[in-house]
Structures are given as C-alpha cells and as structure tokens.
Design an enzyme around this catalytic site. Structure first.
Site, PDB file in Angstrom:
ATOM      1  N   CYS A   1       3.743   8.507   1.223  1.00  0.00           N
ATOM      2  CA  CYS A   1       4.220   7.522   2.198  1.00  0.00           C
ATOM      3  C   CYS A   1       4.388   6.196   1.462  1.00  0.00           C
ATOM      4  O   CYS A   1       3.419   5.649   0.943  1.00  0.00           O
ATOM      5  CB  CYS A   1       3.176   7.418   3.316  1.00  0.00           C
ATOM      6  SG  CYS A   1       3.563   6.150   4.517  1.00  0.00           S
TER       7      CYS A   1
ATOM      8  N   CYS B   1       6.107  -7.131   7.357  1.00  0.00           N
ATOM      9  CA  CYS B   1       7.263  -6.728   8.164  1.00  0.00           C
ATOM     10  C   CYS B   1       7.661  -7.918   9.029  1.00  0.00           C
ATOM     11  O   CYS B   1       6.785  -8.610   9.557  1.00  0.00           O
ATOM     12  CB  CYS B   1       6.878  -5.534   9.047  1.00  0.00           C
ATOM     13  SG  CYS B   1       8.272  -4.834   9.952  1.00  0.00           S
TER      14      CYS B   1
ATOM     15  N   GLY C   1       6.770  -2.125   6.307  1.00  0.00           N
ATOM     16  CA  GLY C   1       8.129  -2.674   6.363  1.00  0.00           C
ATOM     17  C   GLY C   1       9.118  -1.842   7.151  1.00  0.00           C
ATOM     18  O   GLY C   1       8.877  -0.681   7.483  1.00  0.00           O
ATOM     19  N   GLU C   2      10.248  -2.486   7.452  1.00  0.00           N
ATOM     20  CA  GLU C   2      11.325  -1.832   8.182  1.00  0.00           C
ATOM     21  C   GLU C   2      12.441  -1.500   7.175  1.00  0.00           C
ATOM     22  O   GLU C   2      13.162  -2.400   6.721  1.00  0.00           O
ATOM     23  CB  GLU C   2      11.830  -2.780   9.290  1.00  0.00           C
ATOM     24  CG  GLU C   2      13.118  -2.362   9.969  1.00  0.00           C
ATOM     25  CD  GLU C   2      13.144  -0.895  10.397  1.00  0.00           C
ATOM     26  OE1 GLU C   2      12.302  -0.484  11.200  1.00  0.00           O
ATOM     27  OE2 GLU C   2      14.029  -0.154   9.919  1.00  0.00           O
TER      28      GLU C   2
ATOM     29  N   LEU D   1       9.951   5.629  18.661  1.00  0.00           N
ATOM     30  CA  LEU D   1      10.350   5.414  20.061  1.00  0.00           C
ATOM     31  C   LEU D   1       9.189   4.813  20.867  1.00  0.00           C
ATOM     32  O   LEU D   1       9.321   3.732  21.435  1.00  0.00           O
ATOM     33  CB  LEU D   1      10.819   6.743  20.663  1.00  0.00           C
ATOM     34  CG  LEU D   1      11.444   6.647  22.049  1.00  0.00           C
ATOM     35  CD1 LEU D   1      12.705   5.798  22.036  1.00  0.00           C
ATOM     36  CD2 LEU D   1      11.750   8.034  22.607  1.00  0.00           C
TER      37      LEU D   1
ATOM     38  N   CYS E   1      -1.317   5.938   9.646  1.00  0.00           N
ATOM     39  CA  CYS E   1      -0.128   5.221  10.120  1.00  0.00           C
ATOM     40  C   CYS E   1      -0.501   3.902  10.759  1.00  0.00           C
ATOM     41  O   CYS E   1      -1.374   3.857  11.621  1.00  0.00           O
ATOM     42  CB  CYS E   1       0.576   5.998  11.234  1.00  0.00           C
ATOM     43  SG  CYS E   1       1.294   7.502  10.732  1.00  0.00           S
TER      44      CYS E   1
ATOM     45  N   CYS F   1       5.677  -5.288  16.074  1.00  0.00           N
ATOM     46  CA  CYS F   1       5.220  -4.251  17.003  1.00  0.00           C
ATOM     47  C   CYS F   1       3.728  -4.495  17.265  1.00  0.00           C
ATOM     48  O   CYS F   1       2.954  -4.684  16.315  1.00  0.00           O
ATOM     49  CB  CYS F   1       5.451  -2.868  16.413  1.00  0.00           C
ATOM     50  SG  CYS F   1       7.181  -2.621  16.010  1.00  0.00           S
TER      51      CYS F   1
ATOM     52  N   GLU G   1       0.828  -1.197   0.000  1.00  0.00           N
ATOM     53  CA  GLU G   1       0.000   0.000   0.000  1.00  0.00           C
ATOM     54  C   GLU G   1       0.867   1.253   0.000  1.00  0.00           C
ATOM     55  O   GLU G   1       1.983   1.252   0.525  1.00  0.00           O
ATOM     56  CB  GLU G   1      -0.927  -0.002   1.209  1.00  0.00           C
ATOM     57  CG  GLU G   1      -1.951  -1.118   1.110  1.00  0.00           C
ATOM     58  CD  GLU G   1      -3.044  -1.022   2.152  1.00  0.00           C
ATOM     59  OE1 GLU G   1      -4.216  -1.024   1.753  1.00  0.00           O
ATOM     60  OE2 GLU G   1      -2.744  -0.957   3.346  1.00  0.00           O
TER      61      GLU G   1
ATOM     62  N   CYS H   1       0.824  -2.335  15.630  1.00  0.00           N
ATOM     63  CA  CYS H   1       0.910  -2.064  14.182  1.00  0.00           C
ATOM     64  C   CYS H   1       0.260  -3.166  13.363  1.00  0.00           C
ATOM     65  O   CYS H   1       0.555  -4.349  13.542  1.00  0.00           O
ATOM     66  CB  CYS H   1       2.382  -1.916  13.776  1.00  0.00           C
ATOM     67  SG  CYS H   1       2.596  -1.728  12.002  1.00  0.00           S
TER      68      CYS H   1
HETATM   69  N1  SAH Z   1       8.900   0.146  10.220  1.00  0.00           N
HETATM   70  C1  SAH Z   1       9.178   1.522  10.327  1.00  0.00           C
HETATM   71  C2  SAH Z   1       8.401   2.370   9.338  1.00  0.00           C
HETATM   72  C3  SAH Z   1       6.960   2.016   9.091  1.00  0.00           C
HETATM   73  S1  SAH Z   1       5.832   2.297  10.410  1.00  0.00           S
HETATM   74  C4  SAH Z   1       8.941   1.998  11.740  1.00  0.00           C
HETATM   75  O1  SAH Z   1       8.403   1.233  12.543  1.00  0.00           O
HETATM   76  O2  SAH Z   1       9.346   3.108  12.048  1.00  0.00           O
HETATM   77  C5  SAH Z   1       5.558   4.065  10.339  1.00  0.00           C
HETATM   78  C6  SAH Z   1       5.122   4.686  11.660  1.00  0.00           C
HETATM   79  O3  SAH Z   1       3.762   4.352  11.983  1.00  0.00           O
HETATM   80  C7  SAH Z   1       5.948   4.210  12.837  1.00  0.00           C
HETATM   81  O4  SAH Z   1       6.285   5.267  13.703  1.00  0.00           O
HETATM   82  C8  SAH Z   1       5.011   3.276  13.517  1.00  0.00           C
HETATM   83  O5  SAH Z   1       5.382   3.052  14.832  1.00  0.00           O
HETATM   84  C9  SAH Z   1       3.698   3.992  13.354  1.00  0.00           C
HETATM   85  N2  SAH Z   1       2.523   3.139  13.604  1.00  0.00           N
HETATM   86  C10 SAH Z   1       2.429   1.821  13.408  1.00  0.00           C
HETATM   87  N3  SAH Z   1       1.189   1.388  13.741  1.00  0.00           N
HETATM   88  C11 SAH Z   1       0.493   2.468  14.144  1.00  0.00           C
HETATM   89  C12 SAH Z   1      -0.863   2.664  14.575  1.00  0.00           C
HETATM   90  N4  SAH Z   1      -1.725   1.658  14.618  1.00  0.00           N
HETATM   91  N5  SAH Z   1      -1.237   3.918  14.900  1.00  0.00           N
HETATM   92  C13 SAH Z   1      -0.383   4.952  14.802  1.00  0.00           C
HETATM   93  N6  SAH Z   1       0.897   4.821  14.377  1.00  0.00           N
HETATM   94  C14 SAH Z   1       1.341   3.593  14.059  1.00  0.00           C
HETATM   95 FE1  SF4 Z   2       6.945  -2.269  13.738  1.00  0.00          FE
HETATM   96 FE2  SF4 Z   2       7.268  -0.540  11.703  1.00  0.00          FE
HETATM   97 FE3  SF4 Z   2       7.210  -3.188  11.248  1.00  0.00          FE
HETATM   98 FE4  SF4 Z   2       4.971  -1.934  11.967  1.00  0.00          FE
HETATM   99  S1  SF4 Z   2       6.121  -1.619  10.063  1.00  0.00           S
HETATM  100  S2  SF4 Z   2       5.732  -3.927  12.772  1.00  0.00           S
HETATM  101  S3  SF4 Z   2       5.773  -0.377  13.366  1.00  0.00           S
HETATM  102  S4  SF4 Z   2       8.749  -2.096  12.437  1.00  0.00           S
END
Ligand code: SAH
Ligand code: SF4
Length: 403
Positions: A140, A147, A205-206, A260, A379, A151, A127, A154
C-alpha cells in the site's frame, strides 16, 4: 498568500491538486521514476549520441528495476568512464527508511523520508504498508504527503503539510519494499514466487490530485521489462474526483476503487466533504462510464463501517440499489480508530448483518479484515508525525538562525 499558505486553506474551492508545495530540485536529478521516453530524453540532454539512446536507456533501466542497483558502479555493461559521468550527473539512490515496524499479524509498515526542499530541514515523511496474505502480498503506497481533502474519518485528512510525491518517489516506495523483502530477481529467491503481487494506491493522499506523477509511476511499475506488475494488479483508490476518472481509465488503465462510504449526499457530505463538489449521482455516472469496465474488470466500492452513521440495513439496501448495473465489488472496511477520531467502528454483529445483506445481493465476502492495527498501519491510520506543523511554520523555523 503563498502557494503553501493556500495549500493549507482547507476551505479553498480551487482544485486541490494545483495547490501543493513544490518537490525539491536536487542537484543531481533522480532517474528513478522516469518513463522510458523521459529517460531517453534525460540521456539525450546529458549528451549521449542519438543512436545509443535506446540501448543505454535499456541498460540503465535493467540496472535500476531488475537488479535494484542504487549507484552506477554495478552497471558493468556501461564503460567505467560513462558510469562515472552518469554518477556525477544523476542520482539513483533510495528513499531514506526512518523506521520499520512489524505487526503481530506480519503486516509491515515503513516510515520513509523524502528529500527536503529546504537545506538543513529534514524532508517530509510518508508511510508505506506491506500486507502478506496466503498466495499474495499487497503493498500500500502513498501519492502525497498528507492530503488536501478532509474526510472526517481519516487520520491522513487531519495532516496539514501537503506536497505531491514525484513519480520517482512513488516508484521509490516499491524499491524500498523490495530491498526490505529481499525481492530483487538477482537475489536467491525464485522469481515466480513474488512477494509483492499487488499494489494499492491507498496510502496517504488523493492519487487523482497528483495525476501525472501517479500515471508515470504506474507506467514504470507495469513495464514488462522491469518491475513488471500488471495494471490488473494495481488499484488506484479515489475519494471521487469525478473529472479525472475517465482520464484515469484511458491514460492509466489500472483497477479503480471508489471511497463511497455513504449512500446519500447528506451523510457523504459529512464524511467525504468533496461530495459537495461531486455528489453521488455524478460519481456513479463517472463509474458507469469508466473505460474498460466489464464483469472481469469491476470497480471496487469501499465502504467504511461507522457505528450509527452509515451502517443500517436501509443503508445496505440503498447501496445495492445504487450500484445496480455497475460491474462492482464491495469492500466493507471496519473503521480503524485513531487518537481523537470522532467515530466508532460499527458493532461486529451489525457489520455481519450488513455484509450478509450485501452477500445475498451477489457480492462475495465483502469485509476487509483490518491488518496491522497494533502498529497503526491499517486503512486511514497513516499519518507521519513530523509534518503536523503548518508548512509556513516549518519554513519560518528553517529561516531562523541557529546556535
Ligand atoms: N485518498 C484515497 C486513497 C487513500 S485512503 C481515497 O480516499 O480513496 C484509502 C482508503 O482508506 C479509502 O477508502 C479511505 O476512505 C479508507 N479510510 C480512511 N480512513 C479510514 C479509517 N480510519 N478506517 C478505515 N478506512 C479508512
Ligand atoms: Fe479522504 Fe483519502 Fe484524503 Fe483520507 S487520504 S482525507 S480518505 S481523500
């Protein structure tokens, strides 16, 4: 265990970046996403004479990145014969757009299909989201399908199938967005008035687990004779892959965002399990040493607001204390729920209190307004439905005779 099976063993302690399924090798490799030296090498391997390489690469580069061409026919600076032989050897077509949705707030989301590794099975989907704002537009983009990290807040983290995107597929997302927005310099738009002014690697993804492809893609995107988006306008968001942060600064040099989300290891271990490997202290140390860091080039710290988990005023105080001395911006993200998500978004009053505290400590307007929630484009809501099955199941199915 095959590589694919290992990729889905979320308990695996091996570096996740090494565990992804391979991208397909098409019969006609794509030239999109090759850095200039690689493009010249591809043309040399194809048999173009050494003394023509730079010029031909420039002509092809111009056709792809300034004119948005999707086949060689329009590259009229090349002879007809060369266009035909190039077309037989290489591909410059677009990623397939499966669906496009538009939110009431103008946010747009596309579901894109990548080429398939298995004949007869549709390729995996990713997406991409475009967020128009006053005077700017942010795209974005994704770096992986799903991923390997997990987390717990997410949606992407619940998705099993993972493969790294190629550099071409990362750049390819911008090409699709420019098509949809009508943003090629050749179109009738005033090219000073760009629609995509910023890129964030905050989709699926990371990015630091797909380092080389992300680095090459960003080199192509920031090339001044092509898409030409400055690295100051490109932000890479990472969940905290500490050993790759310095390398990202020296080899990519774009803006950095750190997910963070918590101020102590106990909470962060639950929210971002990668924290067990790279705890907060090591992560912030890597941030302090990020090459090129200055007050003009700050690191953004993302902090998702989860009710009764990380949203107390004590948390806010600790956040400010932890970031002391690091040129930083703070981005508070109201949690975006998804079906089955185990958390709730903090109450608005609590987000305001938290934001006020952070504001008074000198961090300006830190709350990120959720965009595109009605189309699940906000996000952490990104997840392509068709790749929920384990890759091994999909491959088994693909091997079944049909009819
Ligand atoms: N994997 C990377 C980049 C993709 S996630 C990372 O984790 O940074 C992009 C951002 O969206 C990250 O800050 C992530 O923590 C945040 N995010 C993920 N799930 C979310 C949710 N359900 N609500 C708000 N922000 C979220
Ligand atoms: Fe965590 Fe970013 Fe992967 Fe979602 S996309 S699982 S926030 S590392």
């Amino acid at each position: 265990m095959t590589t694919l099976d290992i990729a889905h063993d979320k308990q695996s302690t091996a570096p996740a970046g090494a565990l992804t399924a391979p991208a397909p090798h098409p019969l006609r490799p794509s030239l999109v996403g090759l850095t200039r030296p690689r493009l010249m090498q591809a043309l040399a391997d194809f048999g173009l004479p050494e003394k023509q390489l730079r010029m031909r690469a420039g002509q092809i580069w111009n056709g792809i990145y300034n004119r948005g061409l999707t086949d060689f026919d329009g590259m009229t600076t090349l002879s007809k014969e060369l266009r035909q032989t190039l077309a037989a050897a290489f591909d410059i077509s677009r990623l397939e757009v499966v669906t496009e949705q538009k939110s009431v707030d103008g946010t747009r989301k596309w579901l894109l299909r990548l080429p398939s590794a298995v004949p007869g099975v549709p390729g995996p989907e990713i997406e991409m989201v475009y967020i128009p704002e006053e005077g700017r537009g942010t795209l974005c983009i994704s770096s992986q399908v799903g991923c390997t990290l997990t987390c717990t807040f997410c949606h992407t983290g619940t998705q099993k199938l993972v493969r790294n995107l190629t550099a071409g597929e990362i750049v390819g997302q911008i090409m699709v967005a420019r098509d949809a927005l009508g943003e090629w310099p050749d179109s009738n738009r005033n090219s000073d008035d760009r629609l995509i002014t910023n890129i964030v690697m905050m989709g699926m993804g990371e990015p630091l687990y797909n380092f080389e492809n992300v680095r090459d893609a960003l080199e192509v995107i920031s090339d001044g004779e092509g898409i030409s988006l400055s690295k100051r306008r490109i932000t890479l968001s990472t969940s905290g892959v500490v050993p790759m942060i310095e390398k990202a600064g020296t080899e990519i040099g774009c803006m950095l965002a750190i997910s963070l989300h918590a101020v102590n290891d106990e909470t962060r271990n639950k929210l971002v399990p990668l924290n067990k490997k790279y705890p907060i202290r090591e992560l912030l140390e890597a941030c302090r040493n990020y090459p090129g860091l200055s007050n003009a080039r700050r690191i953004t710290f993302e902090y998702v607001m989860l009710k009764d988990v990380n949203d107390s005023i004590e948390d806010a105080k600790e956040l400010v204390r932890l970031l002391k001395g690091i040129p930083a911006k703070i981005n508070l993200i109201p949690f975006n729920p998804w079906p089955g998500s185990p958390y709730e978004c903090s109450d608005w009053a609590q987000i305001e209190k938290f934001a006020d505290f952070v504001n008074r400590a000198g961090y300006a307007s830190p709350v990120r307004t959720p965009r595109g929630r009605d189309i699940m484009a906000a996000c952490g809501q990104l997840k392509s439905e068709t790749v929920k099955k384990r890759a091994s199941e999909r491959f088994r199915e693909a091997a079944q005779p049909t009819g």
